[in-house]
Scaffold this motif. Structure first.
Motif, PDB file in Angstrom:
ATOM      1  N   SER A 114       7.388   6.147   0.323  1.00 49.90           N
ATOM      2  CA  SER A 114       8.266   5.287  -0.462  1.00 49.90           C
ATOM      3  C   SER A 114       7.946   3.838  -0.130  1.00 49.90           C
ATOM      4  CB  SER A 114       9.740   5.568  -0.137  1.00 49.90           C
ATOM      5  OG  SER A 114      10.065   6.903  -0.427  1.00 49.90           O
ATOM      6  N   ILE A 115       7.773   3.044  -1.178  1.00 47.71           N
ATOM      7  CA  ILE A 115       7.531   1.615  -1.018  1.00 47.71           C
ATOM      8  C   ILE A 115       8.764   0.897  -1.559  1.00 47.71           C
ATOM      9  CG2 ILE A 115       5.997  -0.330  -1.531  1.00 47.71           C
ATOM     10  CD1 ILE A 115       4.528   2.032  -0.194  1.00 47.71           C
ATOM     11  N   TYR A 116       9.403   0.106  -0.709  1.00 43.26           N
ATOM     12  CA  TYR A 116      10.584  -0.664  -1.110  1.00 43.26           C
ATOM     13  C   TYR A 116      10.196  -2.132  -1.172  1.00 43.26           C
ATOM     14  CZ  TYR A 116      13.288   3.501   0.077  1.00 43.26           C
ATOM     15  OH  TYR A 116      13.796   4.781   0.139  1.00 43.26           O
ATOM     16  N   GLY A 117      10.566  -2.782  -2.267  1.00 39.79           N
ATOM     17  CA  GLY A 117      10.230  -4.191  -2.401  1.00 39.79           C
ATOM     18  C   GLY A 117      10.944  -4.815  -3.572  1.00 39.79           C
ATOM     19  N   LYS A 163       4.778  -4.659  -5.596  1.00 34.74           N
ATOM     20  CA  LYS A 163       4.189  -3.772  -6.610  1.00 34.74           C
ATOM     21  C   LYS A 163       2.673  -3.676  -6.414  1.00 34.74           C
ATOM     22  CE  LYS A 163       5.303  -1.534 -10.442  1.00 34.74           C
ATOM     23  NZ  LYS A 163       6.221  -0.452 -10.517  1.00 34.74           N
ATOM     24  N   ASP A 164       2.025  -4.792  -6.103  1.00 35.50           N
ATOM     25  CA  ASP A 164       0.581  -4.772  -5.829  1.00 35.50           C
ATOM     26  C   ASP A 164       0.279  -3.918  -4.598  1.00 35.50           C
ATOM     27  OD1 ASP A 164       0.009  -6.413  -7.990  1.00 35.50           O
ATOM     28  OD2 ASP A 164      -0.091  -8.242  -6.789  1.00 35.50           O
ATOM     29  N   THR A 165       1.128  -4.028  -3.588  1.00 41.28           N
ATOM     30  CA  THR A 165       0.949  -3.237  -2.365  1.00 41.28           C
ATOM     31  C   THR A 165       1.083  -1.751  -2.675  1.00 41.28           C
ATOM     32  OG1 THR A 165       1.746  -5.041  -0.970  1.00 41.28           O
ATOM     33  CG2 THR A 165       1.829  -2.825  -0.026  1.00 41.28           C
ATOM     34  N   PHE A 186      11.612  -7.657   6.168  1.00 42.65           N
ATOM     35  CA  PHE A 186      10.438  -8.104   5.418  1.00 42.65           C
ATOM     36  C   PHE A 186      10.013  -6.980   4.479  1.00 42.65           C
ATOM     37  CE2 PHE A 186       9.543 -10.418   9.556  1.00 42.65           C
ATOM     38  CZ  PHE A 186      10.074 -11.615   9.103  1.00 42.65           C
ATOM     39  N   TYR A 187       9.734  -7.314   3.254  1.00 40.35           N
ATOM     40  CA  TYR A 187       9.252  -6.306   2.325  1.00 40.35           C
ATOM     41  C   TYR A 187       7.936  -6.756   1.725  1.00 40.35           C
ATOM     42  CZ  TYR A 187      11.947  -9.381  -0.843  1.00 40.35           C
ATOM     43  OH  TYR A 187      12.478 -10.458  -1.509  1.00 40.35           O
ATOM     44  N   PRO A 188       7.126  -5.828   1.283  1.00 42.78           N
ATOM     45  CA  PRO A 188       7.437  -4.415   1.062  1.00 42.78           C
ATOM     46  C   PRO A 188       7.561  -3.640   2.380  1.00 42.78           C
ATOM     47  CG  PRO A 188       5.113  -4.792   0.641  1.00 42.78           C
ATOM     48  CD  PRO A 188       5.740  -6.135   0.895  1.00 42.78           C
ATOM     49  N   ILE A 189       8.365  -2.607   2.304  1.00 45.35           N
ATOM     50  CA  ILE A 189       8.533  -1.706   3.437  1.00 45.35           C
ATOM     51  C   ILE A 189       7.940  -0.365   3.041  1.00 45.35           C
ATOM     52  CG2 ILE A 189      10.209  -0.443   4.846  1.00 45.35           C
ATOM     53  CD1 ILE A 189      11.976  -2.900   4.752  1.00 45.35           C
ATOM     54  N   VAL A 190       7.093   0.172   3.899  1.00 49.59           N
ATOM     55  CA  VAL A 190       6.469   1.466   3.657  1.00 49.59           C
ATOM     56  C   VAL A 190       7.191   2.497   4.519  1.00 49.59           C
ATOM     57  CG1 VAL A 190       4.345   2.815   3.798  1.00 49.59           C
ATOM     58  CG2 VAL A 190       4.239   0.385   3.204  1.00 49.59           C
ATOM     59  N   VAL A 191       7.710   3.527   3.865  1.00 53.96           N
ATOM     60  CA  VAL A 191       8.423   4.604   4.546  1.00 53.96           C
ATOM     61  C   VAL A 191       7.687   5.909   4.258  1.00 53.96           C
ATOM     62  CG1 VAL A 191      10.611   5.868   4.688  1.00 53.96           C
ATOM     63  CG2 VAL A 191      10.628   3.387   4.322  1.00 53.96           C
ATOM     64  N   GLU A 233       6.116  -3.061   7.546  1.00 58.76           N
ATOM     65  CA  GLU A 233       6.961  -4.078   6.920  1.00 58.76           C
ATOM     66  C   GLU A 233       6.115  -5.297   6.600  1.00 58.76           C
ATOM     67  OE1 GLU A 233      10.887  -5.480   8.439  1.00 58.76           O
ATOM     68  OE2 GLU A 233      10.541  -3.918   9.933  1.00 58.76           O
ATOM     69  N   GLY A 234       6.325  -5.868   5.411  1.00 63.99           N
ATOM     70  CA  GLY A 234       5.655  -7.108   5.062  1.00 63.99           C
ATOM     71  C   GLY A 234       4.206  -6.934   4.689  1.00 63.99           C
ATOM     72  N   ASN A 235       3.362  -6.716   5.658  1.00 67.04           N
ATOM     73  CA  ASN A 235       1.932  -6.543   5.422  1.00 67.04           C
ATOM     74  C   ASN A 235       1.495  -5.248   6.110  1.00 67.04           C
ATOM     75  OD1 ASN A 235      -0.710  -7.027   4.691  1.00 67.04           O
ATOM     76  ND2 ASN A 235      -1.088  -8.543   6.283  1.00 67.04           N
ATOM     77  N   PRO A 236       1.684  -4.103   5.429  1.00 67.98           N
ATOM     78  CA  PRO A 236       1.384  -2.818   6.072  1.00 67.98           C
ATOM     79  C   PRO A 236      -0.095  -2.661   6.393  1.00 67.98           C
ATOM     80  CG  PRO A 236       1.809  -2.519   3.743  1.00 67.98           C
ATOM     81  CD  PRO A 236       2.090  -3.956   4.048  1.00 67.98           C
TER      82      PRO A 236
END
Length: 107
Positions: A8-11, A26-28, A74-79, A87-90
């Protein structure tokens, strides 16, 4: 057979104030979807993008969106499977390592 991992990507459309000069959420999401697919071809996984300012109906995901806003994360957050991986820059290396924990094999 390995378990199909859920990512899941939250942003948000707007870039996090602390993440200026980084790609949008969205790009991430699109970048990770392609990168994971190349690293683990023919191995199923699901990946979803959630806009924190337009949360989904799902109660658990909605609550997490509120947490991101309230705690100024910080987002995006990768779960991955319910655990925050980036967070931020995965980092791809971290994400790939998490997939390998679930039995995925890089090609």
């Amino acid at each position: 057979m390995i378990k199909e991992v859920e990512v899941s990507i939250y942003g948000a459309e707007q870039i996090c104030a602390s993440c200026v000069n980084l790609p949008s959420s969205k790009d991430t999401y699109e970048w990770l979807q392609a990168a994971i697919g190349r690293k683990f071809p023919d191995q199923k996984f699901s990946i979803h993008y959630y806009d924190i300012f337009h949360p989904p109906v799902d109660e658990e995901k909605n609550a997490f969106c509120k947490k991101i806003i309230e705690e100024d994360l910080f987002y995006p957050i990768v779960v991955i499977e319910g655990e925050i991986i980036g967070e931020g820059n995965p980092r791809l290396k971290t994400i790939y390592a998490e997939f390998e924990k679930y039995g995925y094999v890089s090609m």
